[in-house]
Every structure is written in C-alpha cells, then in structure tokens.
Design a protein around this motif. Structure first.
Motif, PDB file in Angstrom:
ATOM      1  N   GLY A   1      15.768  16.050  11.103  1.00 59.37           N
ATOM      2  CA  GLY A   1      14.913  15.398  10.123  1.00 59.37           C
ATOM      3  C   GLY A   1      14.292  14.131  10.667  1.00 59.37           C
ATOM      4  N   VAL A   2      13.536  13.501   9.805  1.00 60.54           N
ATOM      5  CA  VAL A   2      12.906  12.227  10.137  1.00 60.54           C
ATOM      6  C   VAL A   2      13.745  11.133   9.484  1.00 60.54           C
ATOM      7  N   SER A   3      14.142  10.169  10.283  1.00 57.77           N
ATOM      8  CA  SER A   3      14.937   9.074   9.735  1.00 57.77           C
ATOM      9  C   SER A   3      14.123   8.312   8.684  1.00 57.77           C
ATOM     10  N   VAL A   4      14.793   7.922   7.604  1.00 61.00           N
ATOM     11  CA  VAL A   4      14.089   7.128   6.588  1.00 61.00           C
ATOM     12  C   VAL A   4      13.630   5.799   7.187  1.00 61.00           C
ATOM     13  N   ASP A   5      14.360   5.306   8.203  1.00 63.22           N
ATOM     14  CA  ASP A   5      13.904   4.098   8.907  1.00 63.22           C
ATOM     15  C   ASP A   5      12.496   4.294   9.460  1.00 63.22           C
ATOM     16  N   THR A   6      12.261   5.468  10.027  1.00 65.98           N
ATOM     17  CA  THR A   6      10.942   5.775  10.593  1.00 65.98           C
ATOM     18  C   THR A   6       9.873   5.754   9.504  1.00 65.98           C
ATOM     19  N   LEU A   7      10.201   6.334   8.353  1.00 69.04           N
ATOM     20  CA  LEU A   7       9.230   6.386   7.261  1.00 69.04           C
ATOM     21  C   LEU A   7       8.936   4.990   6.708  1.00 69.04           C
ATOM     22  N   LEU A   8       9.939   4.135   6.751  1.00 66.81           N
ATOM     23  CA  LEU A   8       9.772   2.803   6.156  1.00 66.81           C
ATOM     24  C   LEU A   8       9.197   1.782   7.141  1.00 66.81           C
TER      25      LEU A   8
ATOM     26  N   LEU B   1      19.137   5.262  -5.385  1.00 64.47           N
ATOM     27  CA  LEU B   1      20.016   4.702  -4.359  1.00 64.47           C
ATOM     28  C   LEU B   1      19.561   3.290  -4.022  1.00 64.47           C
ATOM     29  N   PRO B   2      20.506   2.440  -3.642  1.00 60.83           N
ATOM     30  CA  PRO B   2      20.097   1.167  -3.064  1.00 60.83           C
ATOM     31  C   PRO B   2      19.354   1.454  -1.753  1.00 60.83           C
ATOM     32  N   LEU B   3      18.288   0.706  -1.503  1.00 58.82           N
ATOM     33  CA  LEU B   3      17.497   0.939  -0.298  1.00 58.82           C
ATOM     34  C   LEU B   3      18.356   0.806   0.957  1.00 58.82           C
ATOM     35  N   GLU B   4      19.337  -0.094   0.902  1.00 55.83           N
ATOM     36  CA  GLU B   4      20.160  -0.309   2.110  1.00 55.83           C
ATOM     37  C   GLU B   4      21.022   0.914   2.438  1.00 55.83           C
ATOM     38  N   ASP B   5      21.169   1.832   1.487  1.00 59.90           N
ATOM     39  CA  ASP B   5      21.888   3.070   1.794  1.00 59.90           C
ATOM     40  C   ASP B   5      20.988   4.110   2.458  1.00 59.90           C
ATOM     41  N   LEU B   6      19.700   3.809   2.521  1.00 62.66           N
ATOM     42  CA  LEU B   6      18.764   4.742   3.148  1.00 62.66           C
ATOM     43  C   LEU B   6      18.326   4.248   4.521  1.00 62.66           C
ATOM     44  N   THR B   7      18.668   3.014   4.848  1.00 63.59           N
ATOM     45  CA  THR B   7      18.190   2.428   6.108  1.00 63.59           C
ATOM     46  C   THR B   7      19.352   2.215   7.073  1.00 63.59           C
ATOM     47  N   GLY B   8      19.001   1.871   8.299  1.00 67.35           N
ATOM     48  CA  GLY B   8      20.034   1.617   9.296  1.00 67.35           C
ATOM     49  C   GLY B   8      20.665   2.902   9.821  1.00 67.35           C
ATOM     50  N   GLY B   9      19.855   3.969   9.921  1.00 69.56           N
ATOM     51  CA  GLY B   9      20.355   5.225  10.498  1.00 69.56           C
ATOM     52  C   GLY B   9      21.289   5.984   9.592  1.00 69.56           C
ATOM     53  N   LYS B  10      21.183   5.776   8.276  1.00 62.26           N
ATOM     54  CA  LYS B  10      22.109   6.427   7.347  1.00 62.26           C
ATOM     55  C   LYS B  10      21.481   7.578   6.569  1.00 62.26           C
ATOM     56  N   ALA B  11      20.155   7.752   6.681  1.00 65.66           N
ATOM     57  CA  ALA B  11      19.508   8.757   5.832  1.00 65.66           C
ATOM     58  C   ALA B  11      18.285   9.359   6.516  1.00 65.66           C
ATOM     59  N   TRP B  12      18.038  10.613   6.175  1.00 62.16           N
ATOM     60  CA  TRP B  12      16.930  11.346   6.781  1.00 62.16           C
ATOM     61  C   TRP B  12      16.200  12.158   5.722  1.00 62.16           C
TER      62      TRP B  12
ATOM     63  N   ASN C   1       0.847  -1.187   0.000  1.00 65.38           N
ATOM     64  CA  ASN C   1       0.000   0.000   0.000  1.00 65.38           C
ATOM     65  C   ASN C   1       0.884   1.239   0.000  1.00 65.38           C
ATOM     66  N   PRO C   2       0.650   2.126  -0.948  1.00 61.58           N
ATOM     67  CA  PRO C   2       1.430   3.358  -0.921  1.00 61.58           C
ATOM     68  C   PRO C   2       1.170   4.122   0.382  1.00 61.58           C
ATOM     69  N   HIS C   3       2.191   4.746   0.904  1.00 61.39           N
ATOM     70  CA  HIS C   3       2.044   5.542   2.119  1.00 61.39           C
ATOM     71  C   HIS C   3       2.163   7.011   1.786  1.00 61.39           C
ATOM     72  N   ARG C   4       1.411   7.824   2.521  1.00 63.46           N
ATOM     73  CA  ARG C   4       1.443   9.258   2.257  1.00 63.46           C
ATOM     74  C   ARG C   4       1.329  10.006   3.577  1.00 63.46           C
ATOM     75  N   TRP C   5       2.160  11.022   3.715  1.00 61.99           N
ATOM     76  CA  TRP C   5       2.101  11.890   4.881  1.00 61.99           C
ATOM     77  C   TRP C   5       1.876  13.330   4.424  1.00 61.99           C
ATOM     78  N   SER C   6       0.940  14.007   5.035  1.00 59.21           N
ATOM     79  CA  SER C   6       0.848  15.459   4.834  1.00 59.21           C
ATOM     80  C   SER C   6       1.991  16.099   5.612  1.00 59.21           C
ATOM     81  N   TRP C   7       2.211  17.388   5.427  1.00 57.41           N
ATOM     82  CA  TRP C   7       3.267  18.062   6.176  1.00 57.41           C
ATOM     83  C   TRP C   7       3.054  17.901   7.682  1.00 57.41           C
ATOM     84  N   GLU C   8       1.800  18.084   8.118  1.00 60.58           N
ATOM     85  CA  GLU C   8       1.513  17.962   9.553  1.00 60.58           C
ATOM     86  C   GLU C   8       1.793  16.556  10.057  1.00 60.58           C
ATOM     87  N   GLU C   9       1.373  15.572   9.282  1.00 57.41           N
ATOM     88  CA  GLU C   9       1.618  14.182   9.682  1.00 57.41           C
ATOM     89  C   GLU C   9       3.119  13.872   9.693  1.00 57.41           C
TER      90      GLU C   9
END
Lengths: 250, 224
Positions: free
Chosen positions: B116-123, B145-156, B80-88
């Motif tokens: 920022g918000v960690s990409v881990d949080t978004l995923l 980017l490879p997804l593994e470069d965005l996870t594990g506290g490496k991207a925000w 399911n695609p995920h979507r956040w408004s700015w407030e969310e």
C-alpha cells in the motif's frame, strides 16, 4: 434498552445454564439466567468467555437467539468439529454450569419496531439465529410489520427452529416463511431446492418500493450473493444490512 | 448501572465495575481450551484467537467501484483539498508490509502481507490544524482515528493482499490498514479522509464500539 444506550463498561456477567435444547444434529440452544443482564435488542450479540482451571481463557461472539425476556437469554450454537469453544458449549455444558457473558453488543443489525414497509430476513445456515430473535421479538410485541423470512439450509433436518417457525407463521398472516434446501429435499418438497440466486431473490424479495430493510446473515459467500443480488434488483444498499457467520475458529 | 456514589469521592472507573479485573473469574467446568504456543502468544491480544482464514465482516453490500471512477481525497481542515485518481494514487511510492491484524470479533491473523501507500506519503506537504481523521468509504462507512495513529509509518492505504489485488469483499480496490488498532478502523473501500479538529465517532463508534479501539487494552466497546 431502546437505542442501545450503554453507560459505562459492559461488565462480564455470570450466566447460569438453565436449559439446553438440541435443535439439529449440529446445533443446540442454551438458555442462561444472567443476573444483571441489561436487556437487548433482537439481532444483537454477546461475548462468551470460558476460563480453564489454569486460568487460560477463550472468548467468542454469538448472536442472541431469544427475544427480550428479563434476565434470561438464549444462544444457539453450531458445533464446529475443529472449534475450541463451540464443542465445549454444545457437548460439555450442563444445566447448573456457569460461564461468563458480556453484552449486548451491536447497535446496527437490530430489529426496528417502527420499521415502515416490509422487513426481509435472509438467513443461511446458523445465520438464521439473529433473525429468529427478530421473529420472536416481533411476535412478542404483537407487531404487524409484514416480515418475510427466506431461510437457506442444506436439508430439512438442518433447519433450526423448524417447528417454532411453522407455529409462528401459522398464527400470523404478517409472517411469511420461504425455505430453500440446497443439498437434499424431502419427498414432495414444494419449496426451493437450490442456493439463493438472482432469480430466486427476484421471486421472493419484497419489491424495492415496499422494502423497509433487509437483514442478511450467513456465511460470507451466501451474504455476498444475497446482498449484491438485492442491490442488482434495485434495492438501496443502505437498506441491506449484513452480518457474517464464518465457520472460523468457533 | 446501579451506581452508588461515595460521598465527596469522584466516581472512579474501578467503582463502576463490581468485579475487579484481578479477581479470578469462575472456572468453566471441564473446559481446557486449546493453549497457544509460546511463540505466538505474545503477539495475540487478550480475548483474541488466531485464525488462518481471512473472515469477512461488513455492515452492508460490497460496493464495486470501477477504477476509473475511484479517487482518494483528503478534505476538511486543510488549506487545499487533495485528490488522487487511481492512476495518480498508484504512481505514489508503495511499501510492502507484513503485520498482525486483530478483529474485534475475536480473530487475529498473524503475518498478513499487504502492499500500500503509506498515509505519511499521502499527507506529505499537507498543512492541517486537525488532530483527527475521519476516513470515508464507498457504501457510506466512516471511522475515526487520531491523526497521530495514521502517521509515523503506522498506517497505509492498501491495494494488494498476499501479492494479489485486494478483493472487493476484503475492501478492494483499496482499504485503510491500521494494524495496531482493531480492524474495523482499517476501513474497507476507503475513498478518502476528512481531517477535523474534533474526534467525531464513525459508524461502529456510534453503534456501541470503542472510540479508539486498542486491542492490547481490549477496547472493544463503549466504556472499555
């Protein structure tokens, strides 16, 4: 090198200085002979690498100023007083010296010989360099693409390529030159005398319906003002290509 | 590039390069340079120099998206695609990070401070068979980017720089922050990312720049 198809690695090439020409009090053009140079498209840049005797190296990126010309390329370098590389290039380098170059780099901010409509070149200060490569390439190709260059400099003496631009435009009804001098204007000056603003852009920019593409290059505040101004005037953002020249590090 | 194939031998990378990496490059007569102090030199990748400024680079006009029109979505290879408004988005847990950033145009900036918000949080809770991410942005910019470069506290997904809301010219309201790769991967004006099974080159990656972009390996351009 149409399409900028680069196969394999861009190698560092030895580049021999064959000519140095002062352009303004702060800028010089340096011509290099680069055996193995793969050719370039007007608007692309090149990495420069200097090596000190102890092995220390410094790299910077410079726009190419020249049209495609076999293994010869020219860079126009603005001297930044507190820079590490540019004072060496402008003050120390002599014909016969060799440095290293790697390129060409960048496949986006490039002259398109098949552009449909009017091309608008907007340069601030030394941001005119890649635009000059385009004007030269256009002339070399005998291109009829209507092209307007809006060039913002501080004073008349800070205008790089002044004589050549005048010459290019004089022999070519398809090339328009518009200057604005932001700090001081010579007596009898009939061009603009202020920073590029929305009103100036509205007067000088081609209408959105005829614009093929705008290339905007200069310091960040200049690029921001021009690019957002063009969007405000109704130009499609995708047709406004930008490149920045920061006075950073140099 | 004038390659000569040695009979029966597969072409190796080193054979494409007429100048070996360990060969001493020509000395630039009279160049001494400004040597770095030892403290920071191990933090500056090859070919980079340190700047105190924060230069701006972008390929087109700066978009100005209003926050009420802003959203961030994760699409593509997801159930399911995920979507956040700015407030969310801003209601998500945030992290403050201090990182070094490295632009392919040679400048590096040490100790830049972001929130920022960690990409881990978004995923979190998102199931995907994709191994790659294609962030997309206002203005049409994409990168890959490879997804593994965005996870594990490496991207925000960063919304503040130096304690202030991120300025539009630096990518505000929000930009990706992936400091271990060249900074063009840290897409400005990011609005989401598409997850994909294949690694599709983004904007600069189709314009001569490296598909991965590791500054420590000096992966600037195609073939590096």
């Amino acid at each position: 090198m149409e399409g900028a198809a680069v196969l394999g690695r861009l190698n560092w090439l030895e580049a021999e200085v064959v000519e140095i020409r002062p352009e303004t009090s702060q800028t010089k053009t340096i011509g290099f002979e680069v055996p193995g140079w793969p050719g370039h498209r007007a608007g692309q840049h090149v990495d420069v690498r200097l090596t000190a005797e102890d092995g220390y190296q410094a790299e910077r990126t410079y726009s190419i100023a020249s049209a495609v010309d076999d293994s010869r390329i020219e860079l126009t370098v603005e001297r930044l007083d507190d820079g590490e590389v540019s004072p060496y290039l402008t003050d120390e380098l002599r014909p016969g010296d060799t440095i290293e170059l790697r390129g060409p780099v960048g496949g986006y901010f490039v002259w398109d010989p098949h552009a449909q409509g009017t091309v608008f070149l907007v340069g601030g200060g030394s941001g005119v360099v890649p635009l000059m490569a385009m004007a030269r390439q256009r002339a070399a190709e005998g291109s009829k693409i209507p092209t307007r260059l809006l060039y913002s400099a501080r004073t008349w003496d800070d205008v790089i390529y002044r004589d050549e631009l005048t010459r290019l435009a004089a022999g070519d009804a398809g090339l328009d030159l518009v200057y604005t001098l932001t700090r001081a204007q010579p007596p009898g000056w009939e061009g603009y005398g202020r920073r590029v603003d929305l009103e100036l852009l509205a007067e000088v920019a081609p209408a959105p319906a005829v614009l093929a593409v705008a290339f905007v290059c200069g310091p960040t505040p200049f690029v921001e003002a021009v690019a957002s101004g063009l969007v405000q005037l109704g130009h499609v953002p995708a047709r406004v290509k930008t490149e920045r020249f920061g006075p950073t590090g140099g | 590039m004038g390659l000569t194939l040695v009979t029966g031998e597969p072409l190796r990378e080193s054979q494409q390069d007429p100048k070996k990496e360990d060969e001493m490059p020509p000395i630039s007569r009279g160049f001494r340079g400004r040597h770095r102090d030892d403290a920071s030199s191990d933090r500056v990748p090859p070919g980079q120099y340190v700047t105190e400024d924060f230069p701006v680079l972008s390929a087109g006009p700066t978009p100005h998206t209003r926050l009420e029109q802003w959203d961030f979505s994760i699409t593509g290879e997801v159930d399911n695609p995920h979507r956040w408004s700015w407030e969310e988005f801003r209601a998500l847990p945030t992290e403050a990070v201090t990182v070094d950033i490295h632009c392919v145009t040679k400048w590096s900036k040490l100790d830049s401070v972001w929130e920022g918000v960690s990409v881990d949080t978004l995923l979190e809770g998102i199931e995907t068979s994709g191994e790659y991410a294609l962030p997309f942005c206002d203005g049409g910019y994409t990168t890959n980017l490879p997804l593994e470069d965005l996870t594990g506290g490496k991207a925000w997904v960063a919304f503040a720089y130096d304690g202030e809301p991120l300025e539009p010219e630096h990518g505000g309201p929000a930009r990706l922050l992936v400091p271990h790769l060249y900074f063009w991967k840290s897409a400005k004006w990011v609005r989401g990312m598409r997850l994909a099974v294949t690694n599709e080159p983004g904007f600069w990656e189709t314009n001569g720049y490296h598909i991965y972009g590791d500054p420590w390996k000096e992966q600037r351009y195609w073939g590096d």
